[in-house]
Design an enzyme around this catalytic site. Structure first.
Site, short mmCIF file in Angstrom:
data_model
loop_
_atom_site.label_atom_id
_atom_site.label_comp_id
_atom_site.label_asym_id
_atom_site.label_seq_id
_atom_site.Cartn_x
_atom_site.Cartn_y
_atom_site.Cartn_z
N LYS A 57 0.83 -1.20 0.00
CA LYS A 57 0.00 0.00 0.00
C LYS A 57 0.86 1.25 0.00
CE LYS A 57 -3.77 -0.77 2.34
NZ LYS A 57 -4.40 -1.04 3.66
N ARG A 127 -3.47 3.02 8.36
CA ARG A 127 -3.71 1.81 7.56
C ARG A 127 -2.51 0.88 7.60
NH1 ARG A 127 -4.77 4.63 1.85
NH2 ARG A 127 -5.87 2.67 1.36
N GLY A 136 -7.91 -8.71 5.27
CA GLY A 136 -8.57 -8.78 6.57
C GLY A 136 -7.61 -8.84 7.75
N MET A 138 -5.93 -6.37 9.25
CA MET A 138 -6.34 -5.36 10.23
C MET A 138 -7.26 -4.35 9.59
SD MET A 138 -4.44 -2.59 12.49
CE MET A 138 -5.25 -1.29 11.62
N ARG A 371 -3.06 -1.61 -6.56
CA ARG A 371 -2.25 -2.83 -6.44
C ARG A 371 -2.56 -3.72 -7.63
NH1 ARG A 371 -5.60 -5.05 -1.28
NH2 ARG A 371 -7.62 -4.71 -2.20
N HIS A 492 -0.67 -40.60 2.07
CA HIS A 492 -0.77 -41.51 0.93
C HIS A 492 -1.87 -41.08 -0.02
CE1 HIS A 492 -2.30 -45.18 -1.08
NE2 HIS A 492 -1.01 -45.37 -1.30
N SER A 810 18.15 -41.34 -15.28
CA SER A 810 16.90 -40.70 -14.91
C SER A 810 16.88 -40.64 -13.39
CB SER A 810 15.70 -41.50 -15.43
OG SER A 810 14.51 -40.89 -14.99
N CYS A 880 12.31 -38.41 -13.07
CA CYS A 880 10.99 -39.04 -13.19
C CYS A 880 10.28 -39.16 -11.84
CB CYS A 880 11.10 -40.41 -13.85
SG CYS A 880 12.08 -41.58 -12.90
N TYR A 900 15.46 -33.38 -19.92
CA TYR A 900 14.00 -33.38 -19.83
C TYR A 900 13.55 -33.61 -18.40
CZ TYR A 900 14.17 -38.48 -19.38
OH TYR A 900 14.41 -39.74 -18.94
P1 ADP Z 1 -7.66 -2.45 3.15
O1 ADP Z 1 -6.25 -2.88 3.34
O2 ADP Z 1 -8.64 -3.32 3.82
O3 ADP Z 1 -7.96 -2.18 1.71
P2 ADP Z 1 -7.46 0.39 3.48
O4 ADP Z 1 -6.35 0.89 4.32
O5 ADP Z 1 -7.25 0.50 2.03
O6 ADP Z 1 -7.81 -1.07 3.93
O7 ADP Z 1 -8.74 1.23 3.91
C1 ADP Z 1 -10.06 0.77 4.00
C2 ADP Z 1 -10.99 1.77 3.33
O8 ADP Z 1 -10.81 3.06 3.86
C3 ADP Z 1 -10.74 1.86 1.86
O9 ADP Z 1 -11.96 1.86 1.17
C4 ADP Z 1 -10.03 3.15 1.69
O10 ADP Z 1 -10.30 3.72 0.46
C5 ADP Z 1 -10.57 3.99 2.84
N1 ADP Z 1 -9.59 4.99 3.25
C6 ADP Z 1 -8.37 4.72 3.73
N2 ADP Z 1 -7.68 5.87 3.96
C7 ADP Z 1 -8.50 6.88 3.61
C8 ADP Z 1 -8.36 8.28 3.57
N3 ADP Z 1 -7.23 8.89 3.95
N4 ADP Z 1 -9.41 9.01 3.15
C9 ADP Z 1 -10.54 8.41 2.76
N5 ADP Z 1 -10.74 7.09 2.75
C10 ADP Z 1 -9.73 6.31 3.16
MG MG Z 2 -7.76 -0.89 0.58
#
Ligand code: ADP
Ligand code: MG
Ligand code: MG
Length: 933
Positions: A57, A127, A136, A138, A371, A492, A810, A880, A900
């Site tokens: 990120k 974040r 998921g 955090m 990403r 197995h 082989s 093989c 091979y």
């Molecule tokens: P995840 O890793 O679960 O994608 P994010 O860190 O991207 O979590 O954030 C979760 C949500 O919060 C996303 O939809 C993201 O766009 C929103 N978000 C994160 N930072 C900001 C910000 N500075 N302003 C507005 N929305 C934000």
């Molecule tokens: Mg996100």
């Protein structure tokens, strides 16, 4: 989460960090380590390539900032800081406090707002983000910096009190749950109660007063549960959030996720602090997620969802249904156009499909994340092909884009997508370990004999066992899928099924199987299934359904053929297959095999694949041979086997028309062919016209303490030369017959378990005597080769001597792994999991029977190839073992100069791909090395 609440950061006030400041001043300025990287206003200290340091990120935010996209400012605390934190008893690096403070000041300057300002406050999100995406791990904390005073400032400066308190209640809820680990359910319960009280339905209808009330309730709850007042100081809030992100790295679910996904070698998570932009200020704002191409089909269409008047997590949470991007185009054409330009720019920049998050604040677009997007296997092929044709990437890049799992998942049947989630959920019987992907449907049987009998009648069966053993192989072969209550991915059942590409779930531990009543009950779901009832297995997920579900075979997309053709153009290694029957051989050719690297002749002793009713005759002949007390009797029995073997070879040679075929002479210890229980022994005795005592005595004589190191492989042919003679005769007579029928045949006769040149020399001479004599008599020209398996360390060590006799090597890496490591494949299941587990010993990265131990076993292979070619420069070398179908092992085989690899039919495409990737990766590494010089 409770662990987080009691973590040391919870009680830390900013004052604690001042000690750190003091220490910092004592240090020499220019040796201070950089832990924090700023981005904003078109500039970034970090780089998009630094994913390991900044997390995915953070790297994406830095890169988007640099290429001029509208990204709110912020900073990233590096993964090194997280690493330091865990290596130093959960203490932050001394310099971190000052660096965070400085970066907050920098952000305030860029934003022209101050954190906690009662008039015009700066708000931030905190974040997480590691180098590998961990869904998921955090939850993000949004709107940090709000308190009783700054919320009023936000209301005043936006002229929107409702919005300000909506943001505030979100922040208090997220902070309470994510940082303090309080119950989300308790809080949402209060939210629902407030809505009911006011008689409003959706969150967007709640007035400012409603949110104010809720904030007060949340805070009271916070105090009651944590004993402290909700923090008002924004810096204290910020440090609480930073600590929570670091804490989440070692949370149970994150550790489990990394173990399951085999993610190792990461430093930790980064922390991204980003200026808030608001999608929840009204109808002119909103938030969305989009992909530069369709992630499920791969089509080049702009794909995404948008939600008006909403903040970040609302889209994913599914509280309200978002609209498609085409709606956004109608609502805000300007914003849409801008987003479309971002799409093009980002895809051209990253040269791959991007998954992006954005927010619109009062008609202005902000990018919050990008990403490389996840995609279905079909989409992976489609995008790789299209992007190459668009000249965005090269054919070599396209080949690198495909993962072995993409191919695997493309071939297997899957459960029809017409079933919705709820329907499926209700039908679940149990869960197990996803040993072999794909889906299977059939009626339940609880033993191998029943499976064979039912299958004979034309029934589709699922074989359910507590565990399987080699005796079950016949039943496993006819079953649609296999389910076991015990065992892991190296058991197995898993290993055998994987070789066939047959759906298999193992280790469904809550299953209680009762062989007596032929039924099973699941401890969790409480459902009971009896013999003959329908079951559907989803091997990709490890889910078992107590019903008959419709399956579909995914269509082989055109893009698959195209990209695989490119792979074939690039690779140097040939790819052969392990096949024992003409059917397997034909299947393998469809998958692109260029010959057979291993035919196990003993499988032919058990089963007549063409005329199953004749299997019994074969088994009796081999048993008669084994029980024979004189050479004469043995030869008589072998004569009965000869026509069977010859017919099998004709079938295989025909299927392989013109491709080389390696045939291994008898390998397993003889006791595997005879019955061990009294009833079957007496049945056998009766049929052969001998006494049951004779049978029992002979079987007893065959018993060995260590059969895998015992009388097997070429040792059998040393003791009983007539077995070798019969097999060579069958091979050569079949080859002569095919040649006469204008089928090109290239037989390669392979001697197993060799450990010495003299031993091989004796067998080589017997082989050639039989073969040459037959060829001479036939009057035709028939080239053939005699070679050996290298599967004992001694054979590898003495490869230079052995190559004086052998025309090819082989590597039998199953046995070679077993004998080099002193590790029994059949027993390793008991302790191997501990040897691989990151939380336990972690001695190995993976199962050495799945992925070659390149360090140890690989060293012997390298040595063997080098020494062998010193004697015989043109020595043909292949592999093989199971490893010939494992991508990483194939790459190793390429690097040591093999000719091979040979894999089971279903894994042939994986080996073709890996062989091509090996070439491209080698080339890239060489370029990189050249640059460094
Ligand atoms: P995840 O890793 O679960 O994608 P994010 O860190 O991207 O979590 O954030 C979760 C949500 O919060 C996303 O939809 C993201 O766009 C929103 N978000 C994160 N930072 C900001 C910000 N500075 N302003 C507005 N929305 C934000
Ligand atoms: Mg996100
Ligand atoms: Mg072997």
């Amino acid at each position: 989460m409770a662990g987080l609440a009691s973590g040391r950061y919870a009680g830390e006030s900013p004052a604690d960090f001042d000690a750190g400041h003091y220490n910092l001043k004592l240090q020499v300025r220019n040796t201070v380590k950089k832990w924090v990287y700023f981005f904003g206003a078109g500039k970034a200290e970090g780089d998009g390539e630094w994913r390991d340091l900044l997390g995915g990120k953070g790297a994406g935010l830095a890169e988007m900032t640099k290429i001029g996209l509208p990204v709110p400012g912020g900073f990233t605390i590096s993964t090194e800081a997280c690493d330091y934190y865990y290596k130093n008893g959960k203490k932050y690096p001394a310099e971190l406090a000052k660096q965070v403070k400085d970066n907050v000041a920098k952000l305030e300057k860029a934003a022209k707002k101050k954190l906690g300002d009662p008039k015009n406050p700066l708000l931030v999100s905190v974040r997480s983000g590691s180098a590998r995406s961990m869904p998921g791990m955090m939850e993000t904390i949004l709107n940090l910096g709000l308190n009783e005073k700054s919320v009023q400032g936000l209301a005043a400066v936006t002229g929107n009190e409702r919005f300000a308190y909506d943001a505030y209640r979100r922040f208090v809820q997220m902070y309470s749950t994510v940082v303090m680990g309080l119950s989300k359910e308790d809080l949402e319960h209060r939210l629902r109660a407030m809505r009911d009280r006011r008689g409003v339905k959706g969150d967007t209808d709640v007035p400012a007063e409603g949110w104010k009330e809720l904030v007060a309730e949340y805070k009271a709850y916070f105090k009651e549960k944590s004993g402290n007042a909700f923090p008002e100081d924004p810096m204290e809030q910020l440090w609480g959030a930073i600590g929570a992100v670091f804490g989440s790295w070692m949370a149970e679910k994150a550790v489990t996720y990394r173990r399951v996904e085999k993610i190792t070698g990461l430093l930790g998570t980064a922390v991204n602090v980003v200026q808030m932009v608001f999608g929840n200020t009204g109808d002119n704002s909103g938030t969305g997620v989009c992909f530069t191409r369709d992630p499920s089909t791969g089509d080049k269409i702009f794909y995404g969802d948008y939600l008006t008047n909403a903040q970040g997590e609302d889209v994913v949470a599914g509280i309200r249904t978002p609209v498609h991007l085409t709606e956004l185009k109608k609502m805000m054409p300007k914003v849409y156009d801008q987003l479309e330009k971002v799409r093009v720019k980002l895809e051209n920049h990253y040269k791959d499909m991007q998954d992006m998050e954005f927010t619109v604040e009062e008609g202005t677009l902000y990018m919050l994340q990008t990403r490389t997007g996840k995609r279905t296997p079909a989409a992976a092929f489609k995008m790789a092909m299209d992007m190459t044709n668009e000249k965005l990437i090269t054919k070599e890049d396209a080949v690198l884009r495909i993962k072995p799992e993409d191919i695997e998942r493309l071939f297997y049947p899957v459960i029809d997508s017409k079933f919705d989630k709820k329907t499926l959920q209700a039908k679940i019987l149990t869960h197990g370990i996803d040993a072999v992907p794909g889906a299977a449907v059939g009626k339940v049987v609880f033993n191998a004999a029943d499976a064979e009998e039912w299958a004979q009648r034309g029934e589709k069966v699922i074989l359910v066992r507590r565990e399987t053993s080699p005796e079950d192989v016949g039943g496993m072969a006819v079953a649609q899928g296999i389910l076991t209550a015990t065992g892991g991915k190296t058991s197995h059942a898993a290993v055998v099924a994987r070789g066939w590409g047959k759906c298999c779930i193992v280790g469904a531990e809550t299953l209680n199987i009762d062989y007596g009543t032929k039924s099973m009950t699941d401890g969790k779901s409480g459902k009971t299934i009896k013999e003959g009832e329908w079951l559907t297995l989803d091997g990709g997920e490890g889910t078992v359904y107590a019903d008959r579900l419709a399956l579909v075979t995914p269509e082989m997309p055109k893009a698959y053929q195209t990209v695989m053709k490119w792979a074939d153009e690039i690779r140097r290694l040939k790819v052969r297959t392990n096949a024992d029957t003409p059917q397997d051989a034909r299947k393998a050719i469809e998958f692109g095999a260029e010959g057979i690297g291993l035919t196990r002749t003993e499988h032919m002793f058990f089963t007549d694949f063409e005329f199953p009713e004749k299997s019994h005759e074969r088994q009796r002949a081999i048993q008669e041979m084994i029980l024979a007390e004189t050479k004469e009797a043995r030869v008589k029995a072998l004569d009965k086997l000869l026509p069977f073997q010859r017919r099998d070879f004709v079938g295989i040679f025909n299927a392989m028309n013109g491709f080389p075929v390696t045939i291994r002479l008898i390998d397993p210890p003889l006791h595997e062919f005879v019955p061990h229980d009294r009833a079957k022994q007496s049945e056998l005795a009766k049929e052969l016209g001998i006494s049951v005592e004779t049978v029992a005595r002979r079987v007893e004589q065959l018993h060995e303490a260590n059969p895998m190191l015992g009388h097997r492989g070429c040792r059998l042919s040393i003791t009983y030369p007539e077995i070798l003679e019969m097999q060579v005769r069958a091979i050569i007579e079949a080859a002569i017959e095919c040649t006469k029928n204008k089928v090109k045949v290239l037989p390669e006769i392979m001697i197993p378990l060799t450990l010495d040149k003299k031993e091989l020399g004796i067998l080589d001479q017997s082989t050639r005597r039989v073969a040459d004599d037959l060829i001479k008599k036939s009057g035709i020209k028939l080239p053939y080769m005699v070679g050996t398996m290298i599967e004992l360390p001694r054979a590898a060590l003495l490869a230079n001597e052995i190559a004086e006799v052998a025309e090819f090597f082989s590597f039998g890496t199953n046995d070679l792994t077993q004998t080099t490591m002193g590790l029994s494949r059949d027993d390793a299941g008991r302790f191997l999991p501990d040897y691989v587990d990151e939380k336990k010993a972690a001695v190995f990265h993976g199962d050495p029977f799945q992925t070659l131990d390149t360090k140890g076993v690989g060293m012997l292979m390298k040595w063997g190839i080098e020494k062998g070619r010193e004697t015989r420069p043109k020595l043909k070398v292949g592999i093989c073992g199971e490893h010939g179908g494992d991508a990483d092992s194939v790459k190793f085989c390429h690097s040591v100069g093999m000719d091979y690899v040979s894999a089971s039919p279903f894994r042939v495409p994986i080996s073709r791909l890996a062989a091509a990737q090996a070439v491209v990766e080698e080339k890239k590494a060489a370029i990189k090395k050249g640059k460094r010089k």
